[in-house]
Scaffold this motif. Structure first.
Motif, short mmCIF file in Angstrom:
data_model
loop_
_atom_site.label_atom_id
_atom_site.label_comp_id
_atom_site.label_asym_id
_atom_site.label_seq_id
_atom_site.Cartn_x
_atom_site.Cartn_y
_atom_site.Cartn_z
N THR A 1 64.98 47.81 71.92
CA THR A 1 63.51 47.76 71.94
C THR A 1 63.04 46.32 71.88
OG1 THR A 1 61.49 48.38 70.75
CG2 THR A 1 63.48 48.10 69.43
N GLY A 2 61.91 46.06 72.51
CA GLY A 2 61.33 44.73 72.46
C GLY A 2 60.51 44.47 71.21
N THR A 3 60.27 45.52 70.41
CA THR A 3 59.47 45.37 69.18
C THR A 3 60.17 46.08 68.02
OG1 THR A 3 58.18 47.34 69.80
CG2 THR A 3 57.29 45.17 70.42
N PRO A 4 61.32 45.57 67.58
CA PRO A 4 62.03 46.23 66.47
C PRO A 4 61.22 46.17 65.18
CG PRO A 4 63.01 44.09 66.94
CD PRO A 4 62.01 44.35 68.03
N THR A 5 61.35 47.22 64.37
CA THR A 5 60.66 47.31 63.08
C THR A 5 61.67 47.67 62.00
OG1 THR A 5 60.18 49.68 63.27
CG2 THR A 5 58.62 48.16 64.31
N ILE A 6 61.16 47.99 60.83
CA ILE A 6 62.02 48.38 59.72
C ILE A 6 62.88 49.59 60.08
CG2 ILE A 6 60.32 49.93 58.66
CD1 ILE A 6 62.52 47.52 56.66
N ASN A 7 62.40 50.42 61.01
CA ASN A 7 63.15 51.62 61.41
C ASN A 7 64.41 51.29 62.20
OD1 ASN A 7 61.23 53.44 60.30
ND2 ASN A 7 59.93 53.15 62.07
N GLU A 8 64.51 50.08 62.75
CA GLU A 8 65.70 49.66 63.50
C GLU A 8 66.53 48.63 62.74
OE1 GLU A 8 63.07 51.70 65.79
OE2 GLU A 8 62.53 49.63 65.26
N ASN B 1 52.58 31.30 44.17
CA ASN B 1 54.04 31.40 44.22
C ASN B 1 54.54 31.84 45.59
OD1 ASN B 1 54.44 30.59 41.58
ND2 ASN B 1 54.36 32.66 40.77
N TYR B 2 53.83 31.46 46.63
CA TYR B 2 54.24 31.81 47.99
C TYR B 2 54.74 30.57 48.73
CZ TYR B 2 52.69 36.67 48.23
OH TYR B 2 52.57 38.03 48.06
N VAL B 3 55.68 30.80 49.65
CA VAL B 3 56.13 29.76 50.57
C VAL B 3 55.92 30.26 51.99
CG1 VAL B 3 57.82 28.78 48.98
CG2 VAL B 3 58.51 30.59 50.55
N VAL B 4 55.94 29.35 52.95
CA VAL B 4 55.72 29.68 54.35
C VAL B 4 57.05 29.67 55.09
CG1 VAL B 4 54.51 29.07 56.47
CG2 VAL B 4 53.44 28.61 54.24
N PHE B 5 57.31 30.72 55.84
CA PHE B 5 58.49 30.79 56.69
C PHE B 5 58.06 30.79 58.16
CE2 PHE B 5 60.28 32.37 52.78
CZ PHE B 5 61.61 31.97 52.82
N GLN B 6 58.84 30.13 58.97
CA GLN B 6 58.72 30.26 60.42
C GLN B 6 60.08 30.61 60.99
OE1 GLN B 6 56.88 27.00 62.50
NE2 GLN B 6 54.83 27.78 62.10
N MET B 7 60.09 31.55 61.93
CA MET B 7 61.32 32.03 62.54
C MET B 7 61.09 32.25 64.02
SD MET B 7 61.68 34.69 59.42
CE MET B 7 59.88 34.68 59.41
N THR B 8 62.16 32.35 64.76
CA THR B 8 62.08 32.58 66.20
C THR B 8 62.54 33.99 66.50
OG1 THR B 8 62.53 30.25 66.66
CG2 THR B 8 62.83 31.80 68.47
N PHE B 9 61.71 34.72 67.22
CA PHE B 9 62.07 36.07 67.65
C PHE B 9 62.47 36.01 69.12
CE2 PHE B 9 60.47 40.11 69.64
CZ PHE B 9 61.56 40.87 69.26
N ARG C 1 59.75 37.09 76.60
CA ARG C 1 59.44 35.77 76.07
C ARG C 1 59.68 35.72 74.57
NH1 ARG C 1 55.02 33.26 73.89
NH2 ARG C 1 53.83 35.20 73.98
N GLN C 2 60.37 34.69 74.11
CA GLN C 2 60.54 34.50 72.68
C GLN C 2 59.25 33.91 72.10
OE1 GLN C 2 63.84 31.72 72.75
NE2 GLN C 2 62.51 30.06 72.12
#
Length: 567
Positions: free
Chosen positions: A207-214, A354-362, A369-370
């Motif tokens: 799937t192009g949109t994986p979620t917690i179910n995958e 108490n939060y931090v920022v994450f950036q990731m590449t899908f 397109r990523q």
């Protein structure tokens, strides 16, 4: 038992089993419930079915008896498409779907369930559509699979391998136990819940949109059946936050000297899953936290107080930064088998919630397109980890995004522990009156609580808050074109009403105690901005000064009007 009663019992047993099934073969409880429903003597099958519905929705499960498992085991068959789809729904959604396929209309199903829970025909339609979408089968094919399912098939459990003398002894024990067990097989409740399910590790690649179910199981201990069973049983025994529906393993491995299992439940498409973290240490074991995810999408999950995070396999190039800094200083984060290296513990001081920022590449496994995924994550496993989307200005996008993240995390533009995913939008940037600095009008929409209005706030270029929270007419999915916001801003001399809107709003107009003031677009497709002087700053302190009662009317290009009221 008459032939018609046997047929009714078989139908009721099938219905009860499919509602109760979380991948754990609940045959004993299904038999008890179906037997109780067939005792109804008047009204025929509809009355029996209504009694079955009442038992399933109102009576808690009784204690578990496992003696029969010495003798019997279910005749295991791979679940069909419908049965697999039902595992992803909550029990009351399964019941709604099955009653619909049992020949009732959606309003009739809603009426039958509505005696016990709040439900309407739209809930029935949603549950039915969820199974339709997951199976790809038409109604006749779905009904054929349901009617062909026979949960009552069992077989004798084979004796364990061993020397001939042992086999003889075991056979004698089984023969004696059979006489004992046969007396209560039809009346005792469900079997032991068993170990949690695991997702096919290839599912997310389809799937192009994986979620917690995958999200597949990861970690070096994911095949330790005894550990997984202990973890699942411990969560099911939790009286405050037990799981809903099927339990699925996300991670099992050694973390900082402890055995850790991370599980999620399956409450259905209308609710977001909960995640439980089970630890086994030298002197303790048990579920140490249960938290509800803010969204069903795959997201980072903080592990206890380990400063580590679980990362789904479709997110790569993980990097993190502290939102309190004036500009992002990204730290690369190594991820091995789904588990990140620990972040510096001093990042989680009492600042920025108490939060931090994450950036990731899908990078979609199916092609396409990523894109970059931005997420805020806490050191508290019970707190949500909202993903962040942006509605950017045409220039200096990265500068706006970091300022918006700082405002949300560090300037109280949003209480992150109560929010779902965030949409941060830009409506206007420019100079404030009375010699004020340059400012940006930021809108903040959260996906939960559902239906909550968005907020607006004026921020500086580095994300400092220049106004208190205002109120907008935005919703969780408002487009940039129809957005409008209005708030009060106080300069050293006086209060000012500041209103701005997206390009589909052609005119803003005030009504009320400030009189009538209007402002249109400065150019076609531009941003209407209306700034109206208010009372002089006064009061003790000045924030307590009475502000005029005023409303702003936003006139859209298609003739619609929206009325906004500042607080």
């Amino acid at each position: 038992m008459r032939m018609v009663d046997r047929e009714h019992y078989a139908n009721l047993l099938r219905l009860a089993y499919l509602v109760l099934d979380d991948g754990d073969a609940p045959l004993m409880r299904a038999r008890r419930v179906a037997a109780a429903a067939t005792r109804v003597r008047h009204g025929g099958y509809p009355a029996m079915r209504a009694r079955l519905v009442a038992i399933l929705l109102t009576e808690p499960p009784t204690g578990r008896h496992r003696l029969h498992r010495l003798v019997f085991e279910p005749a295991r068959t791979p679940p069909g498409p419908v049965q697999a789809a039902l595992l992803e729904l909550s029990p009351h959604e399964r019941l709604a779907y099955l009653l619909r396929r049992n020949g009732l209309t959606a309003p009739e199903v809603a009426a039958e369930l509505g005696v016990h829970i709040r439900v309407d025909f739209r809930d029935v339609d949603r549950a039915t559509a969820a199974v339709d979408g997951r199976t790809g089968l038409d109604e006749a094919a779905q009904r054929a699979e349901i009617e062909a399912f026979e949960p009552d098939l069992v077989r004798l459990r084979p004796p364990p391998a061993g020397p001939p003398a042992w086999r003889t002894a075991v056979a004698a024990v089984l023969a004696g136990a059979l006489l004992v067990v046969a007396g209560f097989v039809l009346t005792r409740p469900d079997e032991g819940a068993g170990e949690p399910s695991a997702i096919d590790p290839r599912a997310w690649r389809t799937t192009g949109t994986p979620t917690i179910n995958e999200w597949p199981a990861q970690g070096g201990l994911r095949h330790d059946a005894r550990l997984l069973r202990r973890a699942a049983d411990a969560w099911r025994a939790d009286r405050r936050d037990p799981p809903i529906g099927r339990v699925v393993v996300l991670y099992a491995g050694m973390v900082d000297g402890a055995s850790l299992v991370v599980l999620r439940d399956s409450p259905g498409p209308r609710e977001t899953p909960s995640v439980a973290q089970y630890f086994e240490r030298r002197l303790s074991r048990g579920v140490e936290s249960v938290g509800r995810l803010g969204t069903g999408a795959g997201q980072l999950i903080m592990l206890g107080m380990t400063w580590r995070y679980l990362v789904p396999p479709w997110l790569e190039d993980v990097r993190a930064a502290v939102p309190s800094e004036r500009s992002p200083d990204w730290l690369p984060v190594t991820v091995r088998d789904g588990l990140s290296d620990p972040l510096p513990w001093h990042w989680f001081t009492p600042r920025c919630q108490n939060y931090v920022v994450f950036q990731m590449t899908f990078r979609p496994a199916t092609g396409g397109r990523q894109h970059t995924v931005t997420q805020l994550a806490s050191n508290n496993p019970r707190s949500p980890a909202p993903r962040v989307w942006f509605r950017d200005p045409p220039e200096q996008k990265e500068r706006f995004r970091w300022a918006a993240l700082h405002a949300v995390a560090c300037e109280s533009a949003m209480t992150l522990s109560e929010s779902g995913d965030l949409l941060l939008g830009h409506l206007w940037s420019g100079e404030l009156p009375d010699g004020g600095d340059r400012a940006t009008l930021l809108t903040v929409d959260a996906s939960s609580p559902r239906g909550a209005p968005g907020i607006s706030i004026l921020i500086s270029d580095d994300g400092r808050a220049l106004s208190e929270r205002g109120r907008t007419n935005s919703d969780t999915t408002s487009s940039a074109g129809t957005m409008a916001a209005v708030l009060w801003w106080r300069s050293p001399q006086r209060w000012h009403l500041v209103a701005a809107a997206g390009p589909s709003v052609v005119r803003l107009k005030t009504v009320g105690e400030l009189g009538s003031h209007e402002k249109g677009q400065d150019r076609p497709g531009g941003t209407p901005l209306l700034v109206v002087p208010g009372p002089r700053a006064g009061g003790t302190p000045p924030e307590t000064a009475r502000l005029p009662v005023v409303q702003v009317v936003a006139y859209e290009r298609d003739g619609d009007r929206t009325v906004l009221s500042p607080p």
